[in-house]
Design a protein around this motif. Structure first.
Motif, PDB file in Angstrom:
ATOM      1  N   LEU A   9       2.408 -10.370 -82.379  1.00  0.00           N
ATOM      2  CA  LEU A   9       3.202 -10.359 -81.155  1.00  0.00           C
ATOM      3  C   LEU A   9       2.340  -9.841 -80.017  1.00  0.00           C
ATOM      4  O   LEU A   9       1.729  -8.779 -80.133  1.00  0.00           O
ATOM      5  N   GLN A  10       2.259 -10.607 -78.943  1.00  0.00           N
ATOM      6  CA  GLN A  10       1.436 -10.242 -77.791  1.00  0.00           C
ATOM      7  C   GLN A  10      -0.005  -9.958 -78.214  1.00  0.00           C
ATOM      8  O   GLN A  10      -0.662  -9.061 -77.698  1.00  0.00           O
ATOM      9  N   GLY A  11      -0.465 -10.738 -79.195  1.00  0.00           N
ATOM     10  CA  GLY A  11      -1.843 -10.620 -79.662  1.00  0.00           C
ATOM     11  C   GLY A  11      -2.094  -9.460 -80.610  1.00  0.00           C
ATOM     12  O   GLY A  11      -3.237  -9.223 -81.011  1.00  0.00           O
TER      13      GLY A  11
END
Length: 219
Positions: free
Chosen positions: A139-141
């Motif tokens: 999530l979000q990298g």
């Protein structure tokens, strides 16, 4: 090496999807009802046949996905079949309304399982991984962390290596007693996610860790 995932609930579904992608020829799936287990596989589009428990318990690594209240009685009933096997404990000993624990502060579900099946090697993992995280573990990298614990260094290393192809950051979290913290952190993160409106899409990621260094220490 064969990996058996037992249970057709949300965590069982998440684990079989993830492990099948990495180990399509090595994974077994079973439940209390073989018919229900096959239905789950068909729903998920997984091209393997569900097996009955006696066959699943012949695997090298066994991952039961039952509630903690059911896990210990099940483990005791199958103690002989589990002898010498690695049993991965994913449970958290939550009470019925998820407000507290059913275990004391000086123990954990993983430690209780190890007491019940002393001739097996219990490894804790995925305790902080909510079922929806398997669908999007990045999530979000940022990858979700999986903390791996065991009294057996060999078993801990074996599971760490097994999890490397999975889309998580896998960390050596030491002995089983550390699950006392991991399990309580999971309950805390659940409460915070509910307040933030993001439950159950929440997972740990510890900042400031040299991931490669930790894996070198564990391998």
């Amino acid at each position: 090496m064969k990996i058996a995932i037992l249970g057709t609930g949300r965590m069982g579904k998440g684990l079989i999807k993830t492990f099948y992608q990495a180990y399509p020829q090595q994974v077994l799936f079973s439940g209390r009802s073989q018919q229900r287990a096959q239905q789950v596989l068909d729903e998920l589009g997984i091209d393997i046949k569900a097996v009955e428990w006696p066959e699943a318990l012949q695997a090298d690594i066994i991952i039961p996905t039952f509630w903690f209240s059911d896990l210990i009685p099940w483990a005791i009933a199958h103690k002989e079949q589990l002898r010498g096997k690695i049993v991965v404990d994913i449970t958290n000993p939550f009470n019925e309304d998820f407000s507290d624990f059913t275990t004391a502060y000086d123990t954990s579900s993983a430690e209780e399982l190890q007491k019940a099946i002393s001739e097996s090697q219990v490894v804790g993992a995925f305790k902080n991984t909510f079922w929806v995280v398997f669908d999007a573990p990045v999530l979000q990298g940022i990858k979700s962390d999986v903390f791996v614990t065991s009294e057996s260094e060999v078993a801990r290393k074996t599971v760490i290596e097994l999890l490397q192809p999975l889309p998580f950051r896998v960390l050596d979290a030491g002995l089983l007693k550390n699950n006392r913290t991991i399990e309580r952190m999971t309950l805390l993160s659940s409460e915070m996610a509910r307040k933030a409106g993001s439950h159950p899409r929440i997972a740990y990621n510890l900042w400031g860790l040299a991931h490669e260094g930790l894996i070198e220490q564990a391998s």
